[in-house]
Design an enzyme around this catalytic site. Structure first.
Site, short mmCIF file in Angstrom:
data_model
loop_
_atom_site.label_atom_id
_atom_site.label_comp_id
_atom_site.label_asym_id
_atom_site.label_seq_id
_atom_site.Cartn_x
_atom_site.Cartn_y
_atom_site.Cartn_z
CB THR A 26 7.51 78.28 17.48
OG1 THR A 26 6.93 77.89 18.72
CG2 THR A 26 8.41 79.49 17.70
CD GLN A 27 4.82 80.27 11.64
OE1 GLN A 27 5.33 80.41 10.53
NE2 GLN A 27 4.22 79.15 12.00
#
Length: 269
Positions: free
Chosen positions: A49-50
């Site tokens: 997850t960025q």
């Protein structure tokens, strides 16, 4: 066969590709590693997850004479869209603890499952021990730091409040595993807007501030956040933890007054 009781009746918990983390469920089977390799070969590269997607804003926490009080609104925002308006971000954990979360809602749901698993294991161990707020705080600090070290953080800031054996507890954990304890804690925008209000009213009065005063203080701080934080709504829940147990209110709204906006001018207007 999986002999770990925490996984009985939870067949989907063995789908390791959904939650590829050793802190999710205990009782790994010998075939887990093989299955993960097969899944990785067919599902492409590992991703992380960025940035958080659906998020909750501020959580407030204070100590008062008889215990600890937490509050959070019920909004989960999809970017700048006020998408979900009935999300509960205060979680009862055992008999003595409440955890409040700001940040990514799906990561908070993962944390809920982790804590549920810990409680189940404590229950079937049946050794007379119960988890206190300091135990939950330490557990979450280890989880958050481990996930951060694996470059796969849980995008949350957590407030842990509780009362046990006559002792009040209020602690903070963030996505990097940073922890501290204080008499007032505020996450998100509340760290800028509400924290000065809370500190002025609480610090030095932790043992004299009444529950009625604490409720008014929390309501005033949440009202300020509703006025100033575009990611909040006028729908809140409040948790009170005392020697009598845990009480989490139903969602409620505050009376507001926007007449002050008439005198505000900006951007050359």
């Amino acid at each position: 066969m999986d002999y770990f009781p925490g996984n009985w009746g939870q067949p989907r918990s063995r789908e390791e590709h959904l939650f590829d983390s050793s802190d999710w469920f205990g009782g790994h089977t010998a075939s887990d590693a093989v299955n993960r390799k097969k899944i990785a070969a067919t599902s492409g590269p590992t991703t992380r997850t960025q940035q958080p997607i659906v998020t909750g804003t501020s959580v407030l926490g204070i100590k008062f004479k008889d215990g600890v009080m937490l509050a959070a609104d019920n909004l989960a925002s999809y970017g700048s869209l006020a998408r979900f308006r009935d999300v509960e971000r205060l979680l009862k954990v055992g008999d003595f603890t409440v955890v409040g979360a700001s940040g990514d809602i799906s990561d908070f749901q993962a944390i809920k499952h982790m804590l549920d698993t810990v409680l189940v294991r404590e229950f079937y161990t049946d050794d007379g021990h119960k988890l206190g707020p300091n135990h939950v705080h330490q557990y979450l600090s280890r989880v958050m730091y481990a996930r951060r070290s694996n470059v796969n953080p849980l995008w949350n800031s957590l407030v842990v409040g509780g009362f046990r054996d006559g002792k009040k507890f209020l602690g903070y954990v963030d996505l990097q595993g940073t922890t501290y304890e204080a008499s007032t804690i505020a996450t998100g925008f509340g760290g800028y807007l509400a924290q000065p209000i809370l500190r002025k009213a609480v610090e030095g009065r932790e043992d004299t501030l009444t529950e009625e005063e604490a409720v008014k203080l929390i309501d005033d701080a949440m009202r300020v956040l509703y006025y100033r934080d575009a990611r909040s709504i006028n729908k809140f829940q409040r948790a009170t933890i005392t020697k009598d147990g845990i009480k989490i209110t139903e969602p409620y709204s505050l009376e507001t007054n926007w007449s002050f906006a008439e005198s505000i001018r900006g951007y050359g207007a």
